[in-house]
Design an enzyme around this catalytic site. Structure first.
Site, mmCIF file in Angstrom:
data_model
loop_
_atom_site.group_PDB
_atom_site.id
_atom_site.type_symbol
_atom_site.label_atom_id
_atom_site.label_comp_id
_atom_site.label_asym_id
_atom_site.label_seq_id
_atom_site.Cartn_x
_atom_site.Cartn_y
_atom_site.Cartn_z
ATOM 1 N N LYS A 13 0.809 -1.215 0.000
ATOM 2 C CA LYS A 13 0.000 0.000 0.000
ATOM 3 C C LYS A 13 0.846 1.270 0.000
ATOM 4 C CE LYS A 13 -1.120 -0.161 4.903
ATOM 5 N NZ LYS A 13 -0.100 0.743 5.421
ATOM 6 N N ARG A 88 -6.433 2.735 11.744
ATOM 7 C CA ARG A 88 -5.905 1.392 11.978
ATOM 8 C C ARG A 88 -6.829 0.532 12.821
ATOM 9 N NH1 ARG A 88 -0.574 1.608 9.940
ATOM 10 N NH2 ARG A 88 0.638 -0.150 10.685
ATOM 11 N N ARG A 127 11.957 -6.646 2.238
ATOM 12 C CA ARG A 127 12.031 -5.225 2.626
ATOM 13 C C ARG A 127 12.988 -5.055 3.797
ATOM 14 N NH1 ARG A 127 6.521 -2.251 4.144
ATOM 15 N NH2 ARG A 127 6.801 -3.213 6.171
ATOM 16 N N ARG A 133 14.381 -1.896 8.905
ATOM 17 C CA ARG A 133 13.349 -1.441 9.840
ATOM 18 C C ARG A 133 13.318 -2.357 11.047
ATOM 19 N NH1 ARG A 133 7.739 0.132 6.934
ATOM 20 N NH2 ARG A 133 7.009 -0.633 8.941
ATOM 21 N N ARG A 144 2.366 -8.044 13.890
ATOM 22 C CA ARG A 144 1.693 -6.961 13.156
ATOM 23 C C ARG A 144 0.553 -7.506 12.298
ATOM 24 N NH1 ARG A 144 6.221 -4.436 9.992
ATOM 25 N NH2 ARG A 144 4.774 -2.816 9.374
HETATM 26 P P1 AMP Z 1 3.297 1.394 8.944
HETATM 27 O O1 AMP Z 1 4.477 2.032 8.305
HETATM 28 O O2 AMP Z 1 1.989 2.016 8.517
HETATM 29 O O3 AMP Z 1 3.289 -0.102 8.829
HETATM 30 O O4 AMP Z 1 3.411 1.718 10.524
HETATM 31 C C1 AMP Z 1 4.510 1.295 11.284
HETATM 32 C C2 AMP Z 1 4.139 1.304 12.772
HETATM 33 O O5 AMP Z 1 3.765 2.631 13.161
HETATM 34 C C3 AMP Z 1 2.952 0.441 13.166
HETATM 35 O O6 AMP Z 1 3.293 -0.915 13.364
HETATM 36 C C4 AMP Z 1 2.512 1.120 14.460
HETATM 37 O O7 AMP Z 1 3.384 0.813 15.531
HETATM 38 C C5 AMP Z 1 2.709 2.590 14.126
HETATM 39 N N1 AMP Z 1 1.500 3.175 13.506
HETATM 40 C C6 AMP Z 1 1.391 3.690 12.249
HETATM 41 N N2 AMP Z 1 0.145 4.156 12.023
HETATM 42 C C7 AMP Z 1 -0.552 3.915 13.161
HETATM 43 C C8 AMP Z 1 -1.897 4.128 13.559
HETATM 44 N N3 AMP Z 1 -2.793 4.687 12.738
HETATM 45 N N4 AMP Z 1 -2.257 3.744 14.814
HETATM 46 C C9 AMP Z 1 -1.393 3.188 15.661
HETATM 47 N N5 AMP Z 1 -0.103 2.933 15.364
HETATM 48 C C10 AMP Z 1 0.316 3.289 14.115
#
Ligand code: AMP
Length: 193
Positions: A13, A88, A127, A133, A144
């Site tokens: 995404k 989320r 990745r 990361r 996750r």
């Molecule tokens: P992402 O890059 O979107 O996969 O986000 C990486 C991490 O950031 C997630 O595993 C969460 O720890 C945190 N995170 C990102 N967006 C949110 C959200 N909307 N609510 C809570 N945690 C978030």
């Protein structure tokens, strides 16, 4: 256009969101990227969220709402935006509805990219090699994905109820998935006959 993009971690995404935001000339707002930038910069927010992120858990809804409210209030989001990583869970989806209805700019389209779990684990391991990361280790990825299934997947149903959801198959090349998304958006934008 105001779009929310949904999909499991590793569904592609983020890549699709970048392409779309360039084509549609709207800001790509990735909450994961905003948080990672805060962690790298060592801001107060970054210090607060660092451990939660590394463990693969979700940052608290209050912190996230503050972050998204500030970001959506900036001038560049007035004529449209593409939200990636927010909402989320259902609490966030409802908070976002309320915020956007207060601002008079409701979500027009939610795109859900569907990919099965095995492919996701394979993509994320790749990745991890490229991006270093801290939340891309296999154990954390599994957590996750579990959190995604329990908390984030119901967000699709929320947008479906609001009549703005389109599901797109996320398998195949980046271009193939992008074509499906573009076609879905065109169809959603066309006046009903
Ligand atoms: P992402 O890059 O979107 O996969 O986000 C990486 C991490 O950031 C997630 O595993 C969460 O720890 C945190 N995170 C990102 N967006 C949110 C959200 N909307 N609510 C809570 N945690 C978030």
């Amino acid at each position: 256009m105001r779009i929310v993009i949904l999909g499991a971690p590793g569904s592609g995404k983020g890549t699709q969101a970048k392409l779309l935001s360039e084509d549609l000339n709207i800001p790509h707002i990735s909450t994961g990227e905003l948080l990672r930038a805060a962690v790298s910069a060592g801001t107060e927010l970054g210090i607060q969220v660092k451990e939660v992120m590394s463990s693969g858990q979700l940052v608290s809804d209050d912190i996230m709402l503050g972050l998204i409210e500030e970001r959506l209030g900036r001038d560049d989001a007035r004529d449209g935006f593409l939200l990636d990583g927010y909402p989320r869970n259902l609490v966030q989806a409802e908070a976002l509805d309320e915020l956007l209805s207060r601002m008079g700019i409701p979500v027009e389209e939610a795109i859900d990219i569907a990919v099965d779990n095995e492919q996701i684990i394979e993509r994320i391991s790749k990745r991890a090699e490229l991006e270093d990361r801290s939340d891309d280790t296999e154990e954390v990825v599994r957590r996750r994905l579990q959190i995604y299934a329990e908390q984030t997947a119901p967000v699709s149903a929320h947008y479906s109820k609001h009549g703005v959801l389109t599901q797109v198959l996320g398998v195949g090349s980046i271009d193939a998935v992008y074509s499906r998304i573009s076609a879905a958006l065109k169809q959603a934008d066309a006046p009903a006959s």
